[in-house]
Design an enzyme around this catalytic site. Sequence first.
Site, PDB file in Angstrom:
ATOM      1  N   ASP A  16       0.807  -1.220   0.000  1.00 48.34           N
ATOM      2  CA  ASP A  16       0.000   0.000   0.000  1.00 48.34           C
ATOM      3  C   ASP A  16       0.845   1.278   0.000  1.00 48.34           C
ATOM      4  O   ASP A  16       2.017   1.260   0.391  1.00 48.34           O
ATOM      5  CB  ASP A  16      -0.877   0.055   1.262  1.00 48.34           C
ATOM      6  CG  ASP A  16      -2.067  -0.895   1.184  1.00 48.34           C
ATOM      7  OD1 ASP A  16      -2.081  -1.781   0.309  1.00 48.34           O
ATOM      8  OD2 ASP A  16      -2.973  -0.737   2.023  1.00 48.34           O
ATOM      9  N   ASP A  17       0.198   2.338  -0.385  1.00 43.64           N
ATOM     10  CA  ASP A  17       0.642   3.726  -0.176  1.00 43.64           C
ATOM     11  C   ASP A  17       1.640   4.232  -1.206  1.00 43.64           C
ATOM     12  O   ASP A  17       1.986   5.406  -1.202  1.00 43.64           O
ATOM     13  CB  ASP A  17       1.232   3.955   1.222  1.00 43.64           C
ATOM     14  CG  ASP A  17       0.234   3.703   2.345  1.00 43.64           C
ATOM     15  OD1 ASP A  17      -0.924   3.361   2.028  1.00 43.64           O
ATOM     16  OD2 ASP A  17       0.603   3.838   3.515  1.00 43.64           O
ATOM     17  N   HIS A  57      -6.030   3.280  -3.895  1.00 39.85           N
ATOM     18  CA  HIS A  57      -5.915   3.465  -2.441  1.00 39.85           C
ATOM     19  C   HIS A  57      -6.222   4.923  -2.075  1.00 39.85           C
ATOM     20  O   HIS A  57      -5.668   5.446  -1.128  1.00 39.85           O
ATOM     21  CB  HIS A  57      -4.513   3.053  -1.981  1.00 39.85           C
ATOM     22  CG  HIS A  57      -4.355   2.874  -0.494  1.00 39.85           C
ATOM     23  ND1 HIS A  57      -5.275   2.235   0.295  1.00 39.85           N
ATOM     24  CD2 HIS A  57      -3.352   3.253   0.344  1.00 39.85           C
ATOM     25  CE1 HIS A  57      -4.854   2.229   1.556  1.00 39.85           C
ATOM     26  NE2 HIS A  57      -3.694   2.853   1.621  1.00 39.85           N
ATOM     27  N   HIS A  98       3.683  -2.429   2.922  1.00 41.51           N
ATOM     28  CA  HIS A  98       3.700  -1.086   2.329  1.00 41.51           C
ATOM     29  C   HIS A  98       4.955  -0.887   1.497  1.00 41.51           C
ATOM     30  O   HIS A  98       6.049  -1.233   1.946  1.00 41.51           O
ATOM     31  CB  HIS A  98       3.646  -0.025   3.435  1.00 41.51           C
ATOM     32  CG  HIS A  98       2.344  -0.043   4.190  1.00 41.51           C
ATOM     33  ND1 HIS A  98       2.077  -0.958   5.173  1.00 41.51           N
ATOM     34  CD2 HIS A  98       1.237   0.727   4.058  1.00 41.51           C
ATOM     35  CE1 HIS A  98       0.842  -0.763   5.629  1.00 41.51           C
ATOM     36  NE2 HIS A  98       0.304   0.253   4.974  1.00 41.51           N
TER      37      HIS A  98
HETATM   38 NI    NI Z   1      -2.539   3.172   3.336  1.00 37.72          NI
END
Ligand code: NI
Length: 227
Positions: A48-49, A99, A191
């Site tokens: 993620d991110d 996201h 992440h």
């Molecule tokens: Ni996130």
Amino acid sequence: VRNGQAFVQTVADTAAVVSTTAPTDADDGNIVYYRRRNDRMEIALSFDDGPHPTYTQEILSILAEYGVPATFFMVGENVLYYPEAAEAVLAAGHEIGNHSYDHRRLTKLNEAGVRSQVSRCEEALASLGEYRLLRPPEGAMNATVRRVARAEGYRLILWDIDTRDWAHTPPDTITRNVLESVLAGDIILMHDYIGHDSPTPAALRRLIPALFERGYRFVTVSRLIDG
Ligand code: NI
């Protein structure tokens, strides 16, 4: 109903609850996903991110080394900042998901705000393709988020194992924690964007071979939930 019913969640948090029945709340209908147990030892890694200017590429290299596919839930703003990194994810054949545009907690926004977060990320990803997996930041969801997701054709993707790499958990601890709890069908949260000193690449170098050794196979999130 796009998929089986075996892992549909009917609560708004990310607790590890498995429902084997169809949801009763029409507004929840079959769009929230996390584990889907299988007898093929399949699990999914998710990142993620990102994209991140260095960690994304580092993670891509490790995944390539082991021939492991993964799913990257990108933040729209970061896609605009680091388009080469985003393109590298696509070029490596991984799956991409939405996201949000700038990582807002969607439950704090009204419907227009949620739509804007989703569609602005979509626009940032447009040159990479059209994607219909949405991971809400922090897993925060409510009826508004589900309504927007459904209206826009998104599936909401949560996770089963939070590696807490974002909290700079040491690589060995991440590895131990995952190995202690992993089961076939799990979606593992990691992440590729962590501000500094990311433990994620080092953790992956330990985790992937250890999971292979236990017989697990890696698939994308879509593959996992579609069975
Ligand atoms: Ni996130």
